[in-house]
Scaffold this motif. Structure first.
Motif: not given
Length: 215
Positions: A59-63, A22-25, A1-9
């Motif tokens: 991209v936040d899929q679930n803001p 992301l790790e801190e939070l 299952m994909s996470a809400d946050i897709q991070a383009y890095l």
């Protein structure tokens, strides 16, 4: 299952900010690597997310509901850090962007200081250092030294850039200093910055980010 946050890095200083945040939070995320060495930042699909053809972007899929229906995309590292710390903080995560207006102003000051000053000057120094252009090398080296002096003075007065709390302002500058000999040297001119850098490096979330982004 994909996470809400897709991070383009990509593991640049600006990309590494997002890994650390992301790790801190304690936010679940999926990384979509954008290989800037292969010009993948110019891919039309990526440009829909980051029209300035730069990483990082998310991209936040679930803001949160106040953003309305559907995903939201965000580019520019400072905007991403502010969004994540304001709206996506996970359980047990530290408060990286305080709500108190006076405290928040200080975070913004030092966050934008990095965006407008430390990052661009260090980037130009790294770019021109291998060249024969002495004027450029001298200019950007002196300005980097000036900025590190400002930072060193601040960190002689406070534990962290915005005061006594660790915030996104610290993360923003930390990743730009990861490869700085000016800071890591035993006889550094910036001992307060070095001590701050070493404290942050020992944080568990920063160590996790280092494994994932090869900080």
């Amino acid at each position: 299952m994909s996470a809400d946050i897709q991070a383009y890095l990509w593991p640049t200083p600006n990309g590494k900010k997002i890994y650390v945040t992301l790790e801190e939070l304690n936010i679940p995320y999926d990384v979509r690597l954008v290989n800037i060495g292969k010009n993948e930042q110019f891919d039309p699909e990526f440009l829909k997310i980051s029209p300035n053809n730069k990483i990082p972007a998310i991209v936040d899929q679930n803001p949160p509901k106040e953003f309305g229906d559907g995903p939201i995309s965000i580019f520019e590292s400072a905007a991403i850090l502010q969004y994540l710390a304001d709206y996506k903080k996970g359980e047990g995560a530290p408060d990286l962007y305080p709500k108190n207006p006076r405290e928040r102003v200080k975070v913004n000051e030092w966050l934008y200081w990095q965006i407008a000053g430390l990052g661009p000057m260090m980037g130009q120094l790294n770019h021109f250092s291998p060249t024969n252009i002495d004027y450029a090398k001298e200019r950007y080296s002196k300005e980097t030294d000036r900025l590190l002096g400002v930072m060193n003075k601040r960190l002689g007065e406070y534990n962290y850039l915005a005061g006594d709390k660790y915030t996104i302002a610290d993360i923003a500058s930390y990743t730009w200093l990861l490869n700085s000999d000016k800071i890591k040297a035993e006889d550094t001119l910036y001992p307060n910055v070095k001590a701050w850098f070493e404290r942050i490096s020992e944080r568990p979330a920063v160590k996790r980010a280092a494994e994932k982004a090869k900080l």
